[in-house]
Design an enzyme around this catalytic site. Sequence first.
Site, PDB file in Angstrom:
ATOM      1  N   LYS A  13      42.669  51.614-111.155  1.00 21.08           N
ATOM      2  CA  LYS A  13      42.216  50.459-111.950  1.00 21.08           C
ATOM      3  C   LYS A  13      42.635  49.144-111.288  1.00 21.08           C
ATOM      4  O   LYS A  13      41.820  48.253-111.088  1.00 21.08           O
ATOM      5  CB  LYS A  13      42.799  50.519-113.380  1.00 21.08           C
ATOM      6  CG  LYS A  13      42.458  51.789-114.142  1.00 21.08           C
ATOM      7  CD  LYS A  13      43.020  51.783-115.547  1.00 21.08           C
ATOM      8  CE  LYS A  13      44.532  51.765-115.643  1.00 21.08           C
ATOM      9  NZ  LYS A  13      45.217  52.960-115.116  1.00 21.08           N
ATOM     10  N   ARG A  87      44.675  50.688-124.742  1.00 22.17           N
ATOM     11  CA  ARG A  87      45.007  52.090-124.451  1.00 22.17           C
ATOM     12  C   ARG A  87      45.276  52.888-125.713  1.00 22.17           C
ATOM     13  O   ARG A  87      45.776  54.024-125.620  1.00 22.17           O
ATOM     14  CB  ARG A  87      46.261  52.259-123.595  1.00 22.17           C
ATOM     15  CG  ARG A  87      46.440  51.340-122.501  1.00 22.17           C
ATOM     16  CD  ARG A  87      47.896  51.221-122.201  1.00 22.17           C
ATOM     17  NE  ARG A  87      48.351  52.066-121.138  1.00 22.17           N
ATOM     18  CZ  ARG A  87      48.465  51.663-119.874  1.00 22.17           C
ATOM     19  NH1 ARG A  87      48.081  50.487-119.501  1.00 22.17           N
ATOM     20  NH2 ARG A  87      48.978  52.458-118.993  1.00 22.17           N
ATOM     21  N   ARG A 126      52.633  55.897-103.867  1.00 26.92           N
ATOM     22  CA  ARG A 126      52.375  54.466-104.084  1.00 26.92           C
ATOM     23  C   ARG A 126      53.618  53.609-103.827  1.00 26.92           C
ATOM     24  O   ARG A 126      54.722  53.977-104.184  1.00 26.92           O
ATOM     25  CB  ARG A 126      51.904  54.233-105.532  1.00 26.92           C
ATOM     26  CG  ARG A 126      51.771  52.744-105.855  1.00 26.92           C
ATOM     27  CD  ARG A 126      50.972  52.483-107.092  1.00 26.92           C
ATOM     28  NE  ARG A 126      51.630  52.944-108.305  1.00 26.92           N
ATOM     29  CZ  ARG A 126      51.117  52.786-109.510  1.00 26.92           C
ATOM     30  NH1 ARG A 126      49.938  52.203-109.657  1.00 26.92           N
ATOM     31  NH2 ARG A 126      51.751  53.234-110.565  1.00 26.92           N
ATOM     32  N   ARG A 159      57.704  51.722-108.102  1.00 30.78           N
ATOM     33  CA  ARG A 159      57.822  51.426-109.531  1.00 30.78           C
ATOM     34  C   ARG A 159      58.701  52.475-110.198  1.00 30.78           C
ATOM     35  O   ARG A 159      58.601  53.659-109.895  1.00 30.78           O
ATOM     36  CB  ARG A 159      56.417  51.421-110.183  1.00 30.78           C
ATOM     37  CG  ARG A 159      55.812  50.036-110.263  1.00 30.78           C
ATOM     38  CD  ARG A 159      54.366  50.041-110.665  1.00 30.78           C
ATOM     39  NE  ARG A 159      54.062  50.770-111.895  1.00 30.78           N
ATOM     40  CZ  ARG A 159      52.848  50.785-112.460  1.00 30.78           C
ATOM     41  NH1 ARG A 159      51.852  50.114-111.907  1.00 30.78           N
ATOM     42  NH2 ARG A 159      52.634  51.473-113.555  1.00 30.78           N
ATOM     43  N   ARG A 170      53.696  59.890-118.563  1.00 32.23           N
ATOM     44  CA  ARG A 170      52.559  58.949-118.624  1.00 32.23           C
ATOM     45  C   ARG A 170      51.240  59.707-118.735  1.00 32.23           C
ATOM     46  O   ARG A 170      50.342  59.297-119.473  1.00 32.23           O
ATOM     47  CB  ARG A 170      52.544  58.058-117.375  1.00 32.23           C
ATOM     48  CG  ARG A 170      53.605  56.978-117.415  1.00 32.23           C
ATOM     49  CD  ARG A 170      53.879  56.422-116.045  1.00 32.23           C
ATOM     50  NE  ARG A 170      52.791  55.626-115.521  1.00 32.23           N
ATOM     51  CZ  ARG A 170      52.629  55.363-114.218  1.00 32.23           C
ATOM     52  NH1 ARG A 170      53.472  55.858-113.327  1.00 32.23           N
ATOM     53  NH2 ARG A 170      51.646  54.613-113.825  1.00 32.23           N
TER      54      ARG A 170
HETATM   55  P1  AP5 Z   1      46.346  51.803-108.681  1.00 30.46           P
HETATM   56  O1  AP5 Z   1      45.176  50.936-108.395  1.00 30.46           O
HETATM   57  O2  AP5 Z   1      47.697  51.204-108.647  1.00 30.46           O
HETATM   58  O3  AP5 Z   1      46.119  52.627-110.031  1.00 30.46           O
HETATM   59  P2  AP5 Z   1      46.149  52.170-111.550  1.00 30.46           P
HETATM   60  O4  AP5 Z   1      45.029  52.846-112.240  1.00 30.46           O
HETATM   61  O5  AP5 Z   1      46.232  50.682-111.648  1.00 30.46           O
HETATM   62  O6  AP5 Z   1      47.494  52.866-111.990  1.00 30.46           O
HETATM   63  P3  AP5 Z   1      48.719  52.316-112.849  1.00 30.46           P
HETATM   64  O7  AP5 Z   1      49.881  53.224-112.592  1.00 30.46           O
HETATM   65  O8  AP5 Z   1      48.940  50.849-112.629  1.00 30.46           O
HETATM   66  O9  AP5 Z   1      48.180  52.545-114.280  1.00 30.46           O
HETATM   67  P4  AP5 Z   1      48.967  52.598-115.588  1.00 30.46           P
HETATM   68  O10 AP5 Z   1      47.881  52.435-116.545  1.00 30.46           O
HETATM   69  O11 AP5 Z   1      49.802  53.793-115.754  1.00 30.46           O
HETATM   70  O12 AP5 Z   1      50.057  51.406-115.436  1.00 30.46           O
HETATM   71  P5  AP5 Z   1      50.127  49.962-116.045  1.00 30.46           P
HETATM   72  O13 AP5 Z   1      50.772  49.100-115.041  1.00 30.46           O
HETATM   73  O14 AP5 Z   1      48.837  49.550-116.634  1.00 30.46           O
HETATM   74  O15 AP5 Z   1      46.277  53.019-107.629  1.00 30.46           O
HETATM   75  C1  AP5 Z   1      47.259  54.046-107.621  1.00 30.46           C
HETATM   76  C2  AP5 Z   1      47.562  54.480-106.183  1.00 30.46           C
HETATM   77  O16 AP5 Z   1      46.410  55.110-105.617  1.00 30.46           O
HETATM   78  C3  AP5 Z   1      47.890  53.323-105.223  1.00 30.46           C
HETATM   79  O17 AP5 Z   1      48.829  53.813-104.310  1.00 30.46           O
HETATM   80  C4  AP5 Z   1      46.558  53.016-104.528  1.00 30.46           C
HETATM   81  O18 AP5 Z   1      46.730  52.483-103.228  1.00 30.46           O
HETATM   82  C5  AP5 Z   1      45.911  54.404-104.481  1.00 30.46           C
HETATM   83  N1  AP5 Z   1      44.461  54.395-104.652  1.00 30.46           N
HETATM   84  C6  AP5 Z   1      43.716  53.621-105.476  1.00 30.46           C
HETATM   85  N2  AP5 Z   1      42.418  53.963-105.422  1.00 30.46           N
HETATM   86  C7  AP5 Z   1      42.336  54.997-104.534  1.00 30.46           C
HETATM   87  C8  AP5 Z   1      41.248  55.786-104.033  1.00 30.46           C
HETATM   88  N3  AP5 Z   1      39.985  55.584-104.455  1.00 30.46           N
HETATM   89  N4  AP5 Z   1      41.526  56.750-103.123  1.00 30.46           N
HETATM   90  C9  AP5 Z   1      42.803  56.973-102.708  1.00 30.46           C
HETATM   91  N5  AP5 Z   1      43.871  56.243-103.143  1.00 30.46           N
HETATM   92  C10 AP5 Z   1      43.634  55.269-104.047  1.00 30.46           C
HETATM   93  O19 AP5 Z   1      51.134  50.174-117.262  1.00 30.46           O
HETATM   94  C11 AP5 Z   1      52.489  50.456-117.035  1.00 30.46           C
HETATM   95  C12 AP5 Z   1      53.213  50.623-118.360  1.00 30.46           C
HETATM   96  O20 AP5 Z   1      53.158  49.403-119.132  1.00 30.46           O
HETATM   97  C13 AP5 Z   1      52.649  51.686-119.316  1.00 30.46           C
HETATM   98  O21 AP5 Z   1      53.116  52.984-119.013  1.00 30.46           O
HETATM   99  C14 AP5 Z   1      53.161  51.172-120.663  1.00 30.46           C
HETATM  100  O22 AP5 Z   1      54.514  51.451-120.840  1.00 30.46           O
HETATM  101  C15 AP5 Z   1      53.002  49.671-120.513  1.00 30.46           C
HETATM  102  N6  AP5 Z   1      51.676  49.195-120.961  1.00 30.46           N
HETATM  103  C16 AP5 Z   1      50.749  48.536-120.187  1.00 30.46           C
HETATM  104  N7  AP5 Z   1      49.668  48.243-120.914  1.00 30.46           N
HETATM  105  C17 AP5 Z   1      49.898  48.711-122.166  1.00 30.46           C
HETATM  106  C18 AP5 Z   1      49.147  48.732-123.370  1.00 30.46           C
HETATM  107  N8  AP5 Z   1      47.917  48.206-123.426  1.00 30.46           N
HETATM  108  N9  AP5 Z   1      49.704  49.311-124.450  1.00 30.46           N
HETATM  109  C19 AP5 Z   1      50.936  49.833-124.425  1.00 30.46           C
HETATM  110  N10 AP5 Z   1      51.712  49.868-123.330  1.00 30.46           N
HETATM  111  C20 AP5 Z   1      51.192  49.304-122.199  1.00 30.46           C
HETATM  112 MG    MG Z   2      47.642  49.304-112.353  1.00 30.47          MG
END
Ligand code: AP5
Ligand code: MG
Length: 212
Positions: A13, A87, A126, A159, A170
């Site tokens: 994402k 989410r 990552r 992270r 997660r």
């Molecule tokens: P990346 O682009 O970083 O993936 P992502 O989908 O952004 O993954 P996240 O871990 O950021 O998602 P998340 O939803 O768990 O975390 P968030 O920060 O939102 O890509 C991942 C890896 O793959 C990278 O190494 C990249 O280089 C590689 N890659 C990408 N595309 C690729 C491809 N096509 N092919 C190969 N490799 C690829 O949330 C973190 C925490 O915050 C949550 O757990 C929660 O505690 C809290 N939080 C955030 N939002 C909320 C909410 N709305 N409600 C409640 N809690 C929340």
């Molecule tokens: Mg992300």
Amino acid sequence: MLIVFLGAPGAGKGTQARTLAEKKNLTHLATGDLLRAEVAAGSDLGLAAKTFMDRGDLVPDDVMIRMIQGRLDSPESAGILLDGFPRTVAQAQALDDALSAEGAGVDRSIYFEVSEEELVRRLAGRSTCPGCQRAYHDTFNPPKSAEECDGCGTKLIEREDDKPEAVRNRLKVYGTQTTPVLEYYKSAGILVEVDGEQSIVAVQTDLAAAVV
Ligand code: AP5
Ligand code: MG
């Protein structure tokens, strides 16, 4: 325009949001990035959120809804790209309520479909820039210099929630609390599925076709 990115942890994402937001002049609102900035600043919100985030649980809905309300205006861009929100179904409903009060709504919800095996591979390899939050991958998307962000030169880190135990939680939390959001947008007729398992460039191409 308001676009929502949906997908499991590691689905890509954030990686895709950066490129699309730039291309379409959208404001990229990533709730995970906003929360990590609060943690880094040591704010009360950050301290409260850190416990949930480190173990891979969701931060409570009321906190997240408050965080996103008031950020939904985008006078300097063509619209908003939400990455990581909503989410839960409660968050999706709150978003609709906030938007409909302004006579607006979610235009498109993009779901990045990726297998669990691939998600684990991506999260295990990552590294993340604590400065600008850009994500890299040892194999699939390495930085030009082994330990530094290409964009801002900051030293890359792992992270806290990319540790195996937090990743397991997660993925579980995603399955129970976030997958119902897919149905929510499917019923509204605005869900578009993208094969997120492809290369970064191939996903970019599909995405460009899905968001016209
Ligand atoms: P990346 O682009 O970083 O993936 P992502 O989908 O952004 O993954 P996240 O871990 O950021 O998602 P998340 O939803 O768990 O975390 P968030 O920060 O939102 O890509 C991942 C890896 O793959 C990278 O190494 C990249 O280089 C590689 N890659 C990408 N595309 C690729 C491809 N096509 N092919 C190969 N490799 C690829 O949330 C973190 C925490 O915050 C949550 O757990 C929660 O505690 C809290 N939080 C955030 N939002 C909320 C909410 N709305 N409600 C409640 N809690 C929340
Ligand atoms: Mg992300």
